[in-house]
Write a protein that holds these residues in place. Structure first.
Motif, PDB file in Angstrom:
ATOM      1  N   LEU A  27      22.508  15.374 102.922  1.00 51.75           N
ATOM      2  CA  LEU A  27      23.586  16.329 102.721  1.00 51.75           C
ATOM      3  C   LEU A  27      23.110  17.558 101.950  1.00 51.75           C
ATOM      4  O   LEU A  27      23.473  18.713 102.268  1.00 51.75           O
ATOM      5  N   GLU A  28      22.289  17.346 100.965  1.00 55.89           N
ATOM      6  CA  GLU A  28      21.754  18.480 100.199  1.00 55.89           C
ATOM      7  C   GLU A  28      20.887  19.367 101.090  1.00 55.89           C
ATOM      8  O   GLU A  28      20.943  20.608 100.988  1.00 55.89           O
ATOM      9  N   ALA A  29      20.074  18.778 101.955  1.00 53.48           N
ATOM     10  CA  ALA A  29      19.229  19.595 102.843  1.00 53.48           C
ATOM     11  C   ALA A  29      20.056  20.400 103.826  1.00 53.48           C
ATOM     12  O   ALA A  29      19.769  21.587 104.106  1.00 53.48           O
ATOM     13  N   GLN A  30      21.070  19.805 104.364  1.00 55.29           N
ATOM     14  CA  GLN A  30      21.940  20.540 105.291  1.00 55.29           C
ATOM     15  C   GLN A  30      22.675  21.685 104.573  1.00 55.29           C
ATOM     16  O   GLN A  30      22.845  22.789 105.111  1.00 55.29           O
ATOM     17  N   GLN A  31      23.106  21.442 103.349  1.00 55.02           N
ATOM     18  CA  GLN A  31      23.783  22.490 102.596  1.00 55.02           C
ATOM     19  C   GLN A  31      22.837  23.632 102.307  1.00 55.02           C
ATOM     20  O   GLN A  31      23.243  24.821 102.324  1.00 55.02           O
ATOM     21  N   LYS A  32      21.591  23.359 102.090  1.00 53.65           N
ATOM     22  CA  LYS A  32      20.614  24.415 101.841  1.00 53.65           C
ATOM     23  C   LYS A  32      20.419  25.275 103.085  1.00 53.65           C
ATOM     24  O   LYS A  32      20.295  26.519 103.000  1.00 53.65           O
ATOM     25  N   VAL A  33      20.370  24.660 104.239  1.00 52.83           N
ATOM     26  CA  VAL A  33      20.230  25.414 105.483  1.00 52.83           C
ATOM     27  C   VAL A  33      21.422  26.352 105.683  1.00 52.83           C
ATOM     28  O   VAL A  33      21.292  27.534 106.049  1.00 52.83           O
ATOM     29  N   ILE A  34      22.603  25.837 105.424  1.00 50.42           N
ATOM     30  CA  ILE A  34      23.813  26.660 105.588  1.00 50.42           C
ATOM     31  C   ILE A  34      23.791  27.835 104.602  1.00 50.42           C
ATOM     32  O   ILE A  34      24.154  28.982 104.939  1.00 50.42           O
ATOM     33  N   THR A  35      23.363  27.567 103.394  1.00 56.23           N
ATOM     34  CA  THR A  35      23.308  28.653 102.400  1.00 56.23           C
ATOM     35  C   THR A  35      22.349  29.739 102.833  1.00 56.23           C
ATOM     36  O   THR A  35      22.631  30.943 102.677  1.00 56.23           O
ATOM     37  N   LEU A  36      21.194  29.388 103.389  1.00 55.60           N
ATOM     38  CA  LEU A  36      20.233  30.379 103.852  1.00 55.60           C
ATOM     39  C   LEU A  36      20.783  31.181 105.025  1.00 55.60           C
ATOM     40  O   LEU A  36      20.559  32.408 105.134  1.00 55.60           O
ATOM     41  N   GLN A  37      21.455  30.505 105.899  1.00 57.20           N
ATOM     42  CA  GLN A  37      22.030  31.226 107.044  1.00 57.20           C
ATOM     43  C   GLN A  37      23.069  32.247 106.592  1.00 57.20           C
ATOM     44  O   GLN A  37      23.144  33.372 107.115  1.00 57.20           O
ATOM     45  N   GLU A  38      23.895  31.817 105.583  1.00 53.53           N
ATOM     46  CA  GLU A  38      24.882  32.767 105.085  1.00 53.53           C
ATOM     47  C   GLU A  38      24.255  33.899 104.300  1.00 53.53           C
ATOM     48  O   GLU A  38      24.717  35.037 104.330  1.00 53.53           O
ATOM     49  N   GLN A  39      23.198  33.590 103.608  1.00 52.15           N
ATOM     50  CA  GLN A  39      22.544  34.608 102.805  1.00 52.15           C
ATOM     51  C   GLN A  39      21.884  35.661 103.674  1.00 52.15           C
ATOM     52  O   GLN A  39      21.994  36.860 103.391  1.00 52.15           O
ATOM     53  N   PHE A  40      21.144  35.222 104.700  1.00 50.63           N
ATOM     54  CA  PHE A  40      20.414  36.167 105.542  1.00 50.63           C
ATOM     55  C   PHE A  40      21.225  36.622 106.761  1.00 50.63           C
ATOM     56  O   PHE A  40      20.753  37.429 107.552  1.00 50.63           O
TER      57      PHE A  40
END
Length: 581
Positions: A403-416
């Protein structure tokens, strides 16, 4: 030269009638006279000379050396009846004188100048003159043949010493006839050295008798001690084992501990050891120790009543437990009646339950086997619980990390503001390729126009401006791939971070799957039995008493008592020797 002279004798042969058959020669006993040794020289001085008158019937029948000598003429029966001299000569002949004695008497008669006509006549004349012809120490006393002859000689021989039977005269014995002398060994008086040796031998004999007496006394005391301290206790023990001891029944059983795991569970080495006694040796030893523990005894006491079996009146006084018996007393009895052994070479546990009743011994055996099986299962229970708990914790942790890894991917997508870096990269590379194609076309057109000798300037300028615009756009797009603009990250940085986050998500997904599989495996193992007992010999009640073994127990008692007696005897002997020395 001096000539020797000798008295003349009438040696003319006379015809005489045949003599009567000689009577058996009496046994002559030779005795040594005082002052004379046994081996004195018997030579009479005549050498080998033979005399006719010395060869009478008595002498010729008694000595082989005189067998061929001429016999002295004997008077006839009528003459003997008329002359007393003939009776005396006949009595002298019956005395059985030897040739040596006759020659000595003749020589003695010659020295006394007595007119003797024969050797016997010389004896008669000497006795008539009161001279004993056999008085010399070198002569042997002779024993006459018959007492009647001696009496006749005493009555007809005059008043001489020979007729009186005094001095060294020959004494006739009853039943004796014509006898010859027979030598015997003289009795020798022992010397001083011999007396010392005799006394020494007597002392040694006395000491030997004393030693034998003491030895017999010690042997008797040894037998008494052996009887009191060894044989009597052995007899008492044999009587107890045969008549008093309670009859007990022993039930034997055998079982082994096995593993339910597959050979792949422990790797290559585990697969090699699987199925051997080494794989379950620790479990077997643990089961053996548990069955011999106080806990097993207390469980048996609580389930079937162990101590009550040995408290009845039917139990002998030595084996019986008192009502107030402690747990330690019951445990001592438990260890002596529950015998368990483990064979490491075969991996088999052997158990024997001994009880006063055969059915009770079977019940004890079955109960102990169930305890052993529970203990085997209990040995791996904690291991299985730990495995299940660890698998649950691992699965939960894998879910959280995913779950933490998936949340990190989503955060990067929103950031960039990039959904997928791969899509953005593909779009830019497509635009750059399209613009490159247009740039190439424009450059070709410009080249054709400039190849005209008179190019149209109005057409050349737009082409050049399009070429410059295309080159600028292509450079801008290329800059977006590697360099950021206006503080933004480049597409390469965005793609790298998104790829790392997506890789972490994939790893967490794989770990989650593995945790789920481990959890299922642990759950299956926890619900199954990894160790179990296989009974190879089931308990069967015996029909005859197994214990006590009368002969074996009595023999062991005898050997133990003998060992104790020998040890104490040796200790006492050593201490006595040390004290005496």
């Amino acid at each position: 030269m001096t000539m020797l002279k000798a008295a003349r004798f009438n040696i003319r042969r006379q015809e005489t009638p045949a003599p009567p058959a000689p009577r058996p020669a009496p046994v002559l006993v030779a005795t040594a006279t005082p002052g004379e040794m046994l081996f004195d020289n018997p030579e009479d001085g005549f050498g080998d000379q033979k005399f006719e008158t010395a060869g009478g019937p008595v002498a010729s029948g008694a000595r082989a050396g005189n067998a061929g000598s001429p016999q002295e003429p004997e008077p006839s029966a009528g003459t003997e009846a008329n002359h007393p001299i003939a009776h005396e000569l006949a009595a002298i002949r019956k005395e059985g004188l030897t040739g040596r004695q006759l020659r000595t008497a003749r020589r003695l008669a010659q020295s006394h100048n007595l007119p003797a006509t024969s050797d016997h006549d010389a004896v008669r004349l000497l006795r008539a003159a009161g001279i004993n012809p056999f008085e010399r120490g070198s002569m042997l006393d002779m024993v006459a043949a018959e007492p009647g002859t001696a009496v006749a000689a005493a009555g007809e021989g005059g008043g001489g010493k020979a007729g009186g039977g005094t001095g060294r005269a020959l004494s006739p014995l009853p039943g004796d006839g014509v006898q010859l002398p027979q030598t015997i060994k003289p009795i020798q008086v022992p010397s001083t050295e011999q007396r010392i040796e005799v006394n020494h031998a007597a002392e040694i004999l006395r000491m030997q008798q004393d030693i034998a007496k003491r030895r017999r006394r010690k042997l008797a005391l040894l037998f008494v001690r052996m009887f009191i301290f060894v044989l009597l206790p052995t007899l008492i023990a044999g009587w107890y084992f045969s008549s008093v001891a309670t009859r007990q029944y022993g039930t034997k059983s055998e079982f082994a501990v096995h593993k339910a795991e597959s050979p792949q569970a422990g790797g290559a080495l585990g697969g090699m050891l699987q199925g051997t006694s080494l794989a379950t040796s620790q479990d077997s030893i643990a089961v053996q120790g548990y069955l011999q523990s106080r806990e097993a005894m207390m469980r048996l006491e609580g389930d079937v009543g162990f101590r009550e079996a040995f408290m009845g009146a039917a139990i002998d006084p030595i084996l019986r437990l008192p009502p107030e018996a402690s747990l330690e007393d019951a445990y001592k009895l438990y260890k002596s009646h529950i015998l368990i052994s483990y064979d490491p070479s075969e991996g088999i546990i052997r158990m024997e339950a001994i009880a006063p009743d055969p059915q009770l011994s079977v019940e004890w055996s079955k109960q102990l086997i169930s305890y052993a099986e529970e203990q085997v299962d209990q040995l791996t229970h904690r291991l299985r619980e730990d495995a299940m708990q660890s698998s649950d914790e691992g699965y939960t942790d894998a879910e959280v990390k995913l779950l933490e890894a998936q949340q990190k991917v989503i955060t990067l997508q929103e950031q960039f503001k990039v959904l997928n870096s791969e899509t953005e990269l593909t779009l830019l590379t497509t635009q750059i390729g399209t613009l490159d194609n247009q740039l190439i076309q424009e450059r070709l057109s410009l080249a054709q126009m400039e190849a005209n000798p008179n190019p149209n300037a109005a057409r050349l300028e737009p082409v050049k401006r399009r070429i410059i615009t295309l080159e600028a756009e292509i450079a801008t797009l290329r800059t977006r791939l590697t360099e950021g603009q206006g503080g933004e990250s480049s597409l390469a940085q965005i793609q790298g971070q998104l790829r790392l986050a997506q890789a972490e998500v994939e790893t967490r997904q794989m770990l989650l799957a593995q945790s789920l599989q481990a959890k299922e495996t642990a759950r299956i193992a926890a619900n199954s039995q990894t160790r179990y007992l296989s009974i190879s010999v089931a308990p069967v009640p015996p029909d005859v008493p197994t214990y006590p073994r009368v002969f074996e127990n009595t023999l062991v008692t005898l050997l133990i008592l003998i060992g104790i007696y020998l040890m104490i005897s040796m200790t006492v002997a050593i201490l006595r020797e040390q004290v005496s020395s």
